[in-house]
Design an enzyme around this catalytic site. Structure first.
Site, short mmCIF file in Angstrom:
data_model
loop_
_atom_site.label_atom_id
_atom_site.label_comp_id
_atom_site.label_asym_id
_atom_site.label_seq_id
_atom_site.Cartn_x
_atom_site.Cartn_y
_atom_site.Cartn_z
N THR A 15 47.68 97.96 62.96
CA THR A 15 49.12 98.00 62.68
C THR A 15 49.75 96.63 62.88
OG1 THR A 15 49.52 98.66 64.95
CG2 THR A 15 49.33 100.43 63.35
N SER A 255 52.81 91.57 72.95
CA SER A 255 52.71 92.62 71.95
C SER A 255 52.81 92.01 70.56
CB SER A 255 53.84 93.63 72.14
OG SER A 255 55.05 93.05 71.68
N LYS A 256 52.79 92.88 69.58
CA LYS A 256 52.85 92.41 68.19
C LYS A 256 54.14 91.66 67.90
CE LYS A 256 49.61 95.78 66.79
NZ LYS A 256 49.41 97.15 67.14
N ARG A 257 55.15 91.89 68.74
CA ARG A 257 56.42 91.16 68.55
C ARG A 257 56.23 89.66 68.74
NH1 ARG A 257 60.08 91.27 71.94
NH2 ARG A 257 58.84 92.11 73.64
N HIS A 258 55.27 89.30 69.60
CA HIS A 258 55.03 87.87 69.83
C HIS A 258 54.12 87.33 68.73
CE1 HIS A 258 55.97 89.53 73.87
NE2 HIS A 258 56.69 88.43 73.96
#
Ligand code: GLU
Length: 477
Positions: A15, A255-258
């Site tokens: 994802t 997380s994927k936000r970074h």
């Protein structure tokens, strides 16, 4: 550890791109498998069809391969435990869920979404953790409830949770104990026929004969549920190691936000595999100190990897560590190898080749971009002044320094200005232009390179040679 061959897995949900947290999990599983001559498996957990994509699966796989963490088994690899994508294993999950119903260890639940929502709100209102109240547990096949709710879609299948304490040993956190009463009968197959995370993972780990599960400790609360499923199906559970969080520099869990810390972004920003791997390896693991070089390759890491030395506390992904490892990694490379990864303009009229320039600057660089930035002024025909360097060069004192340098260099008989000649020249300028320190060196650096930073001036002067120096000085005057 028993005699069974070690089998570990990395099981990302496709994802988003692989980031340092996911990479740490992959790396430790890889190292542990290698350390024990075992097998490292890539399993794709793509049951969340709305968020999973084949592109992310491919990107994650490619990232792992580029870093050298090549799976022995996985969707794009061979292996006799496949398929390795959860989306292709639905039948296996259904078959095991039906087996549990048969054994009386699971049941169909016909509660409507609305009813479940009501129970949940009531629990929350009463300050209890939300849990299913078990209404469908004792339903008779002829119950009118069943007839009423089938309009709401097919029933889910719930695991019948036995009341007990669940204990297990976690190699990072030690002895763990959970009460099953804390959670209600949980869904193992949804109304859409898709297995829940806990169910799919357990069936997969069991059927793929995974011996050691190493994953983030955000999954710790899932483990007791998974252990109940192992027990119900008569499978032997693996050994668990739950790795503490990795924090991003902003102190939030990585997380994927970074997205700037994804493995891809780091590579694109000039960080080498070896630096990425060495930084990641230290996230919660510290190899026993010895005399070996700080930069380990995968083989050496595998030799030293010891699951008993894993830390219990969160670790910080520190860009400073990454930069320091990258500097070591860059310095260890030959210029020709660096030239395979970057393009540096080279002009035949300058005295310095790209190879010489890279050799001169590499130990000053924490990224490949810096190599390009510092080497380019040494290899191109003309330098470009920035607003800042133009400003520095515009003062009268700077002009005095440049004139004096031009004059002294012009009188040099040799085309290359060596260390002792350089010292003489500097002494002359000090005397003639009356400048010293920053006022002396900064204008020279700016005129010759168009930058305020870089390698030692003495080296720059030597690499450029008399002719190029004179051209550059004339240009700024
Ligand atoms: N797919 C899960 C995740 O990406 C991993 C689950 C597991 O390792 O058990 O967090």
């Amino acid at each position: 550890m028993g005699t069974a061959r070690i089998r570990t897995r990395f099981s990302p949900s496709p994802t988003g791109d692989l980031h340092a947290g996911g990479l740490r999990t992959a790396l430790f599983n890889y190292l542990f498998a290698r350390a024990h001559n075992g097998t490292f498996i890539l399993r794709i957990e793509d049951t969340d069809t709305t968020r999973s994509t084949i592109e992310y699966e491919e990107r994650i796989t490619e990232d792992l391969i580029k870093l050298g963490l090549v799976p022995d088994e996985g969707p794009a690899f061979s292996g006799r435990y496949g398929p390795y994508r959860q989306s292709e294993r639905t039948e296996l999950y259904t078959a095991h869920a039906l087996e549990l119903i048969e054994k009386g260890l699971a049941y169909r639940c016909y509660c409507t979404a609305q009813r479940l929502e009501e129970i949940k709100s009531a629990d929350i209102k009463a300050g209890r953790p939300p849990r299913y109240d078990g209404r469908c547990d004792a339903l008779d096949e002829s119950s009118t409830l069943i007839k009423e709710s089938t309009e709401d879609g097919p029933p889910v299948i719930r695991f019948r949770v036995p009341k007990k304490s669940i204990r297990f040993h976690d190699s990072v956190h030690g002895e763990m104990s959970f009460e099953s009463s804390a959670f209600g009968d949980f869904v193992i197959i949804g109304s859409d026929g898709i297995a829940s995370y806990n169910f799919a993972v357990t069936i997969d780990d069991a059927l793929m004969e995974i011996t050691h599960v190493m994953r983030g400790d955000d999954h710790l609360p899932n483990t007791p549920r998974q252990l109940l499923i192992y027990e119900a199906l008569g499978f032997k559970p693996p050994e668990f190691s739950h790795l503490p969080l990795v924090l991003a520099p902003d102190k939030n869990p990585l997380s994927k936000r970074h997205s700037h810390l994804s493995v891809r972004a780091l590579r694109e920003n000039g960080y080498l595999n070896s630096a990425i791997l060495n930084t990641t390896a230290r996230l919660g693991w510290s190899p026993k100190t010895d005399n070996s070089a700080p930069l380990m390759d995968l083989e050496e890491m595998a030799k030293k990897f010891d699951a008993k030395r894993l830390s219990k506390s969160p670790s910080l992904f520190d860009p400073a560590h990454l930069g320091a490892f990258n500097r070591l990694a860059i310095t260890a490379l030959e210029p020709a190898e660096i030239l395979k990864m970057v393009t540096i303009e080279e002009d035949s009229v300058t005295a310095c080749s790209t190879t010489e320039a890279i050799e001169a600057v590499k130990q000053n660089c924490s990224t490949l971009q810096e190599v390009v930035e510092l080497a380019t002024p040494l290899t191109t025909a003309s330098v470009v002044q920035t607003e800042e360097t133009t400003e520095i060069l515009s003062s009268e004192s700077a002009k005095g320094v440049i004139r004096s340098l031009l004059d002294t260099v012009g009188r040099s008989s040799e085309p290359i200005i060596g260390a002792s000649r350089y010292k003489e020249i500097i002494e002359v300028i000090k005397r003639d232009a009356g400048a010293k320190g920053r006022k002396l060196f900064m204008p020279i650096r700016c005129a010759l390179t168009g930058r305020t930073d870089g390698i030692e001036l003495e080296k720059i002067v030597q690499l450029l040679g008399k002719e190029t120096i004179i051209k550059r000085l004339n240009k700024v005057l």
